[in-house]
Design an enzyme around this catalytic site. Sequence first.
Site, PDB file in Angstrom:
ATOM      1  N   THR A 204      -2.951   0.006   7.188  1.00  0.00           N
ATOM      2  CA  THR A 204      -2.873   0.343   5.766  1.00  0.00           C
ATOM      3  C   THR A 204      -3.142   1.825   5.468  1.00  0.00           C
ATOM      4  OG1 THR A 204      -3.447  -1.886   5.153  1.00  0.00           O
ATOM      5  CG2 THR A 204      -3.865  -0.194   3.491  1.00  0.00           C
TER       6      THR A 204
ATOM      7  N   THR B  40       0.890  -6.798   2.033  1.00  0.00           N
ATOM      8  CA  THR B  40       0.187  -7.517   3.097  1.00  0.00           C
ATOM      9  C   THR B  40      -1.311  -7.287   3.030  1.00  0.00           C
ATOM     10  OG1 THR B  40       2.110  -7.300   4.530  1.00  0.00           O
ATOM     11  CG2 THR B  40       0.014  -7.791   5.599  1.00  0.00           C
ATOM     12  N   CYS B  41      -1.726  -6.043   2.908  1.00  0.00           N
ATOM     13  CA  CYS B  41      -3.151  -5.728   3.015  1.00  0.00           C
ATOM     14  C   CYS B  41      -3.971  -6.453   1.959  1.00  0.00           C
ATOM     15  CB  CYS B  41      -3.363  -4.217   2.896  1.00  0.00           C
ATOM     16  SG  CYS B  41      -5.100  -3.770   2.963  1.00  0.00           S
TER      17      CYS B  41
ATOM     18  N   LYS C  23      -8.802 -11.156   4.793  1.00  0.00           N
ATOM     19  CA  LYS C  23      -9.352 -11.303   6.161  1.00  0.00           C
ATOM     20  C   LYS C  23     -10.808 -10.867   6.212  1.00  0.00           C
ATOM     21  CE  LYS C  23      -9.665  -8.091   8.632  1.00  0.00           C
ATOM     22  NZ  LYS C  23      -8.604  -7.428   9.356  1.00  0.00           N
TER      23      LYS C  23
ATOM     24  N   GLY D  75      -3.075 -12.192  21.728  1.00  0.00           N
ATOM     25  CA  GLY D  75      -4.306 -11.515  22.153  1.00  0.00           C
ATOM     26  C   GLY D  75      -4.536 -10.199  21.455  1.00  0.00           C
TER      27      GLY D  75
ATOM     28  N   SER E  74       0.821  -1.219   0.000  1.00  0.00           N
ATOM     29  CA  SER E  74       0.000   0.000   0.000  1.00  0.00           C
ATOM     30  C   SER E  74       0.855   1.269   0.000  1.00  0.00           C
ATOM     31  CB  SER E  74      -0.906   0.013   1.232  1.00  0.00           C
ATOM     32  OG  SER E  74      -1.690  -1.154   1.252  1.00  0.00           O
TER      33      SER E  74
ATOM     34  N   ASP F 163       4.626  -0.282   7.614  1.00  0.00           N
ATOM     35  CA  ASP F 163       4.892  -1.172   8.754  1.00  0.00           C
ATOM     36  C   ASP F 163       6.375  -1.321   9.065  1.00  0.00           C
ATOM     37  OD1 ASP F 163       2.182  -1.512   8.627  1.00  0.00           O
ATOM     38  OD2 ASP F 163       2.211  -3.687   8.357  1.00  0.00           O
TER      39      ASP F 163
ATOM     40  N   HIS G 122     -33.114   7.502  13.817  1.00  0.00           N
ATOM     41  CA  HIS G 122     -33.838   6.514  14.597  1.00  0.00           C
ATOM     42  C   HIS G 122     -34.554   5.528  13.689  1.00  0.00           C
ATOM     43  CE1 HIS G 122     -35.742   5.018  18.207  1.00  0.00           C
ATOM     44  NE2 HIS G 122     -36.901   5.043  17.592  1.00  0.00           N
TER      45      HIS G 122
ATOM     46  N   CYS H  43      -5.681  -7.392   5.336  1.00  0.00           N
ATOM     47  CA  CYS H  43      -7.013  -6.775   5.469  1.00  0.00           C
ATOM     48  C   CYS H  43      -8.067  -7.331   4.510  1.00  0.00           C
ATOM     49  CB  CYS H  43      -6.951  -5.273   5.211  1.00  0.00           C
ATOM     50  SG  CYS H  43      -5.404  -4.494   5.592  1.00  0.00           S
TER      51      CYS H  43
ATOM     52  N   TYR I 232      -4.887  -7.885  17.505  1.00  0.00           N
ATOM     53  CA  TYR I 232      -5.794  -7.796  16.354  1.00  0.00           C
ATOM     54  C   TYR I 232      -5.982  -9.145  15.647  1.00  0.00           C
ATOM     55  CZ  TYR I 232      -5.551  -2.612  15.756  1.00  0.00           C
ATOM     56  OH  TYR I 232      -5.651  -1.254  15.880  1.00  0.00           O
ATOM     57  N   ILE I 233      -4.834  -9.724  15.216  1.00  0.00           N
ATOM     58  CA  ILE I 233      -4.930 -10.903  14.350  1.00  0.00           C
ATOM     59  C   ILE I 233      -5.500 -12.086  15.118  1.00  0.00           C
ATOM     60  CG2 ILE I 233      -3.546 -12.544  12.991  1.00  0.00           C
ATOM     61  CD1 ILE I 233      -1.793 -10.204  12.119  1.00  0.00           C
TER      62      ILE I 233
ATOM     63  N   ARG J 128      -0.931 -14.650  26.871  1.00  0.00           N
ATOM     64  CA  ARG J 128      -0.039 -14.687  28.038  1.00  0.00           C
ATOM     65  C   ARG J 128      -0.515 -13.830  29.197  1.00  0.00           C
ATOM     66  NH1 ARG J 128       5.364 -11.561  25.872  1.00  0.00           N
ATOM     67  NH2 ARG J 128       4.352  -9.886  24.737  1.00  0.00           N
TER      68      ARG J 128
ATOM     69  N   GLU K  24      -9.312 -11.595  15.556  1.00  0.00           N
ATOM     70  CA  GLU K  24     -10.013 -11.661  14.273  1.00  0.00           C
ATOM     71  C   GLU K  24     -10.073 -13.109  13.759  1.00  0.00           C
ATOM     72  OE1 GLU K  24      -8.117  -8.745  11.746  1.00  0.00           O
ATOM     73  OE2 GLU K  24      -9.296  -7.117  12.611  1.00  0.00           O
TER      74      GLU K  24
ATOM     75  N   ARG L  52      -4.866  -5.863  24.737  1.00  0.00           N
ATOM     76  CA  ARG L  52      -4.138  -4.929  25.590  1.00  0.00           C
ATOM     77  C   ARG L  52      -3.939  -3.615  24.839  1.00  0.00           C
ATOM     78  NH1 ARG L  52       1.317  -3.679  26.527  1.00  0.00           N
ATOM     79  NH2 ARG L  52       1.999  -5.130  24.909  1.00  0.00           N
TER      80      ARG L  52
ATOM     81  N   GLU M 101     -27.280   6.174  17.120  1.00  0.00           N
ATOM     82  CA  GLU M 101     -27.919   7.364  17.688  1.00  0.00           C
ATOM     83  C   GLU M 101     -27.557   7.532  19.166  1.00  0.00           C
ATOM     84  OE1 GLU M 101     -32.295   7.378  18.022  1.00  0.00           O
ATOM     85  OE2 GLU M 101     -32.240   5.200  17.736  1.00  0.00           O
TER      86      GLU M 101
HETATM   87  P1  NDP Z   1      -0.465  -7.250  17.948  1.00  0.00           P
HETATM   88  O1  NDP Z   1       0.715  -6.481  18.325  1.00  0.00           O
HETATM   89  O2  NDP Z   1      -1.792  -6.595  17.831  1.00  0.00           O
HETATM   90  O3  NDP Z   1      -0.636  -8.485  18.933  1.00  0.00           O
HETATM   91  C1  NDP Z   1       0.414  -9.363  19.191  1.00  0.00           C
HETATM   92  C2  NDP Z   1      -0.014 -10.275  20.307  1.00  0.00           C
HETATM   93  O4  NDP Z   1       0.979 -11.268  20.488  1.00  0.00           O
HETATM   94  C3  NDP Z   1      -0.172  -9.539  21.615  1.00  0.00           C
HETATM   95  O5  NDP Z   1      -1.281 -10.055  22.281  1.00  0.00           O
HETATM   96  C4  NDP Z   1       1.118  -9.870  22.340  1.00  0.00           C
HETATM   97  O6  NDP Z   1       0.992  -9.892  23.728  1.00  0.00           O
HETATM   98  C5  NDP Z   1       1.379 -11.275  21.848  1.00  0.00           C
HETATM   99  N1  NDP Z   1       2.778 -11.608  21.923  1.00  0.00           N
HETATM  100  C6  NDP Z   1       3.830 -10.942  21.399  1.00  0.00           C
HETATM  101  N2  NDP Z   1       4.980 -11.540  21.708  1.00  0.00           N
HETATM  102  C7  NDP Z   1       4.675 -12.607  22.456  1.00  0.00           C
HETATM  103  C8  NDP Z   1       5.441 -13.605  23.083  1.00  0.00           C
HETATM  104  N3  NDP Z   1       6.767 -13.628  22.999  1.00  0.00           N
HETATM  105  N4  NDP Z   1       4.799 -14.578  23.788  1.00  0.00           N
HETATM  106  C9  NDP Z   1       3.443 -14.554  23.884  1.00  0.00           C
HETATM  107  N5  NDP Z   1       2.670 -13.632  23.294  1.00  0.00           N
HETATM  108  C10 NDP Z   1       3.270 -12.669  22.589  1.00  0.00           C
HETATM  109  O7  NDP Z   1      -0.029  -7.969  16.589  1.00  0.00           O
HETATM  110  P2  NDP Z   1      -0.858  -8.751  15.506  1.00  0.00           P
HETATM  111  O8  NDP Z   1       0.079  -9.781  15.009  1.00  0.00           O
HETATM  112  O9  NDP Z   1      -2.185  -9.173  16.002  1.00  0.00           O
HETATM  113  O10 NDP Z   1      -1.057  -7.651  14.389  1.00  0.00           O
HETATM  114  C11 NDP Z   1       0.046  -6.892  13.922  1.00  0.00           C
HETATM  115  C12 NDP Z   1      -0.383  -5.505  13.583  1.00  0.00           C
HETATM  116  O11 NDP Z   1      -1.089  -5.530  12.359  1.00  0.00           O
HETATM  117  C13 NDP Z   1      -1.342  -4.880  14.572  1.00  0.00           C
HETATM  118  O12 NDP Z   1      -0.691  -4.249  15.625  1.00  0.00           O
HETATM  119  C14 NDP Z   1      -2.104  -3.919  13.729  1.00  0.00           C
HETATM  120  O13 NDP Z   1      -1.403  -2.713  13.702  1.00  0.00           O
HETATM  121  C15 NDP Z   1      -2.104  -4.571  12.359  1.00  0.00           C
HETATM  122  N6  NDP Z   1      -3.409  -5.209  12.099  1.00  0.00           N
HETATM  123  C16 NDP Z   1      -4.497  -4.415  11.977  1.00  0.00           C
HETATM  124  C17 NDP Z   1      -5.733  -4.963  11.735  1.00  0.00           C
HETATM  125  C18 NDP Z   1      -6.928  -4.086  11.616  1.00  0.00           C
HETATM  126  O14 NDP Z   1      -6.753  -2.881  11.412  1.00  0.00           O
HETATM  127  N7  NDP Z   1      -8.135  -4.599  11.785  1.00  0.00           N
HETATM  128  C19 NDP Z   1      -5.915  -6.413  11.596  1.00  0.00           C
HETATM  129  C20 NDP Z   1      -4.702  -7.141  11.766  1.00  0.00           C
HETATM  130  C21 NDP Z   1      -3.498  -6.568  12.009  1.00  0.00           C
HETATM  131  P3  NDP Z   1       1.101  -8.559  24.632  1.00  0.00           P
HETATM  132  O15 NDP Z   1      -0.211  -7.877  24.517  1.00  0.00           O
HETATM  133  O16 NDP Z   1       1.355  -9.113  25.969  1.00  0.00           O
HETATM  134  O17 NDP Z   1       2.237  -7.772  24.086  1.00  0.00           O
END
Ligand code: NDP
Length: 451
Positions: A311, A42-43, A51, A175, A15, A303, A436, A48, A177-178, A198, A181, A204, A441
């Site tokens: 994106t 990627t997107c 997905k 935990g 992108s 990125d 409405h 995106c 976005y990905i 974790r 989803e 978070r 609303e």
């Molecule tokens: P995120 O950073 O959102 O989430 C990564 C997750 O992996 C977190 O929960 C993190 O935990 C965990 N994690 C990282 N390292 C470890 C580890 N060593 N052991 C255990 N758990 C771990 O990344 P994603 O891969 O989900 O997505 C990447 C990016 O892509 C996003 O940040 C976002 O910007 C983009 N994206 C956007 C979307 C959208 O707009 N709808 C959809 C998909 C991706 P912790 O919270 O503890 O750090």
Amino acid sequence: MTNYDYDLFVIGGGSGGVRAARIAAGYGARVGLCEESRLGGTCVIRGCVPKKLLVFASQFGEAFEDAAGYGWSVGDTAFSWPDLVAAKEREITRLEQVYGRLLGNAGVELHRGRGTLLDRNTVQVGDRRISAEKILIAVGGRPYRLDIPGAELGIVSDDAFDLPEFPERVLVVGGGYIAVEFAGIFRGLGAEVMLNYRRERILRGFDTDVRRVVEAGMLGRGVQFHYSNDPIRIVEGGLGRRQVTFSDGTDGEFDVVLFATGRHPYTGSLGLENADVTAGPKGLIVVDEYNRTSVDNIFAVGDVTDRVALTPVALMEGHAFADTQFGGMDRPVDHANVPSAVFSQPPSSSVGLTEEEARTQCEHVRVFRSEFTPMKYTLSDRSEKALMKILVDGQSDRVMGLHVVGPDAAEIVQGFAVAVRAGLTKADFDRTIGIHPTSAEELVTMREPVA
Ligand code: NDP
């Protein structure tokens, strides 16, 4: 005219790179671009777009169930994963071709292959050495998998779109976005899904109420959560399954283990050191507000800079770069009030500050919150709640943050993001007449703060 092959050479056809190349070429620059994989990045290819198509696919089961409450009897239904993958692939191929045409029509020359910096003005692509006055790095990121024994038996999101067979039982690790989803996609398409994270609650960094309501909705849809735990080992189990052992001593067998544990900048063999480009943690490229790296003719967007990995942000950065370097404008990047959505089920979308952030930035915060059953769910007896939340600076009355969980969250917040970005006040919201009956609303009718 210079002696370089190009005024601008872009490494990466996603992108950010494609936008920058097109806009720069539109200003009359001679532009080349290289891409080692499929155009679109990627997107379009493995993020995106596919997905969202899978999210749509995964929502039909719920629609068939809910239809009964509205007097419909839906006959036997069946889902074919290979048919969905093939349909998705046709659409991705179409979009890839659109990207190719966009570049061609703009006069950008495409080079197939991975680009490696040889020095500050030279990029190697295959057996060609290409010189350019300015270089833009837009190579994006790559999924990261945990460094545990057997990690290679797991998959990452890139692989999830083209699984040869639909899995019955899925473990999603992470935990963010990905993770949420894909947990929703696999669950909606009929798999048993466990999400292992974790810490103690998904998403978070998002507003606490958003996290709570999304989690409740996912639980209601049958996603199991395995919190405060890490997978420590994966081995092959019976029938091609994966046997996973967790740090709490429990274990489980899954058809697929998906690592959704973050994405890292894709700078491994880019040759940054040959051009003295400074890299930061995880290999990210350090840039200033004009996307300039430590080398004044080399820039980076998207990125790979690990700023806001979305994106539309990469598009903005690429466009701002081209406007500034080739269009005679002064366009620093602007990462304030970027709206975003998580296409979880239920979906959530936000713009501006979380309640936690607002409390650290404003002396007095007024919180407006409404949780209710969306009208669509009444006749279908679905008990899931939607959330609308607004955070207001008590002194200026300005709306600092706005959060929605529930049907069409992203579509709703895209409109309200204009208001938040424009710095409108709660009084402006109050003066706006609601539509409405809608869920949205609520955002203009909440009068009493809950805190
Ligand atoms: P995120 O950073 O959102 O989430 C990564 C997750 O992996 C977190 O929960 C993190 O935990 C965990 N994690 C990282 N390292 C470890 C580890 N060593 N052991 C255990 N758990 C771990 O990344 P994603 O891969 O989900 O997505 C990447 C990016 O892509 C996003 O940040 C976002 O910007 C983009 N994206 C956007 C979307 C959208 O707009 N709808 C959809 C998909 C991706 P912790 O919270 O503890 O750090």
